[in-house]
Enzyme design. Structure first.
Site, PDB file in Angstrom:
ATOM      1  N   TYR A 144       0.838  -1.206   0.000  1.00 25.08           N
ATOM      2  CA  TYR A 144       0.000   0.000   0.000  1.00 25.08           C
ATOM      3  C   TYR A 144       0.871   1.254   0.000  1.00 25.08           C
ATOM      4  O   TYR A 144       0.654   2.186  -0.782  1.00 25.08           O
ATOM      5  CB  TYR A 144      -0.913  -0.024   1.231  1.00 25.08           C
ATOM      6  CG  TYR A 144      -1.711   1.244   1.449  1.00 25.08           C
ATOM      7  CD1 TYR A 144      -2.883   1.468   0.740  1.00 25.08           C
ATOM      8  CD2 TYR A 144      -1.297   2.201   2.379  1.00 25.08           C
ATOM      9  CE1 TYR A 144      -3.631   2.628   0.941  1.00 25.08           C
ATOM     10  CE2 TYR A 144      -2.035   3.356   2.587  1.00 25.08           C
ATOM     11  CZ  TYR A 144      -3.199   3.562   1.875  1.00 25.08           C
ATOM     12  OH  TYR A 144      -3.928   4.706   2.068  1.00 25.08           O
ATOM     13  N   LYS A 148       1.366   4.597  -2.731  1.00 25.08           N
ATOM     14  CA  LYS A 148       1.237   6.007  -2.362  1.00 25.08           C
ATOM     15  C   LYS A 148       2.525   6.779  -2.629  1.00 25.08           C
ATOM     16  O   LYS A 148       2.497   7.943  -3.049  1.00 25.08           O
ATOM     17  CB  LYS A 148       0.831   6.128  -0.888  1.00 25.08           C
ATOM     18  CG  LYS A 148      -0.564   5.587  -0.591  1.00 25.08           C
ATOM     19  CD  LYS A 148      -1.626   6.280  -1.430  1.00 25.08           C
ATOM     20  CE  LYS A 148      -3.032   5.842  -1.072  1.00 25.08           C
ATOM     21  NZ  LYS A 148      -4.054   6.533  -1.899  1.00 25.08           N
TER      22      LYS A 148
END
Length: 235
Positions: A144, A148
């Site tokens: 994740y 980002k």
């Protein structure tokens, strides 16, 4: 008065819903895109199109439909994201691929087509929702966080490509907020996160206000930056 249309992904709950309310309050026309329409979003009265962002190949048609129905885009907020957590060593490859597809690839392709009407008009705002994990890291969020961090690098370089045309590209990086995506952080782990934020955990309304500011005329000279909203936890 020119109506400023903003395409917002993932508008149905949490931060996305808070952004919807704030942008409508500020006079923007919001067009929300996500897989399903939530009751909370429906109550806002904002426009909505059902779309699965993992279907990247259909994004050009999506943007074409939106601009045909609602006119040129003034802004784009890439908010939709999968928040799958887990130790990388035990994550299935399909989970990693899904994170990369929705969180990064779809945002990049959507930006590619959405920015075209902004370039024609010589003005526009692109806001990508990042996360403090892109810079700080967090156990169990390696994949994740990578998406980002990629979104932040994408935003910095794109800001240089689009700046001369009057289009700004920025990120908002929220800290941990008590939303659906962090509902599983309970007990000592949640208390530890709270202790690191001298102002307390940021609220979704705080991050939504940051998005609204970057879309406003007050931020006309702000581009290629990451605005952190985390209650001071990364200070």
């Amino acid at each position: 008065m020119d109506i400023r249309t903003v395409l917002l992904t993932g508008p149905g709950r949490g931060l996305g819903l808070a952004i919807t309310h704030r942008l409508l309050k500020d006079g923007f026309r919001v067009v929300g895109v996500s897989r399903s329409l939530t009751d909370d979003y429906a109550e806002t009265g904002a426009a909505f199109l059902p779309f699965d962002l993992s279907n990247v190949a259909e994004i050009p048609s999506l943007v074409k439909r939106i601009t045909a129905e609602h006119g040129p885009l003034y802004g784009l907020v890439n908010n939709a994201a999968l928040g799958n957590g887990g130790l990388l060593a035990t994550m299935h490859t399909s989970e990693i691929r899904a994170l990369l597809s929705v969180n990064l690839e779809a945002a990049m392709v959507l930006t590619k087509y959405a920015c075209r009407s902004m370039l024609v008009r010589g003005t526009g705002r692109i806001v990508n929702i990042s996360s403090i994990t892109a810079q700080t890291g967090f156990s169990g969020l390696a994949a994740y966080a990578a998406t980002k961090a990629g979104l932040e690098g994408f935003s910095r370089s794109l800001s240089r490509e689009l700046g001369k045309a009057g289009v700004t590209v920025n990120c908002v990086a929220p800290g941990y907020m008590e939303t659906d995506m962090t509902a599983d952080l309970q007990g000592q782990k949640l208390e530890s996160i709270r202790r690191r934020a001298p102002l307390g955990l940021a609220r979704v309304d705080d991050a939504a206000a940051a998005v609204a500011w970057l879309l406003s005329e007050d931020a006309v000279r702000v581009t290629g930056t990451v605005l952190t909203v985390d209650g001071g936890s990364t200070a």
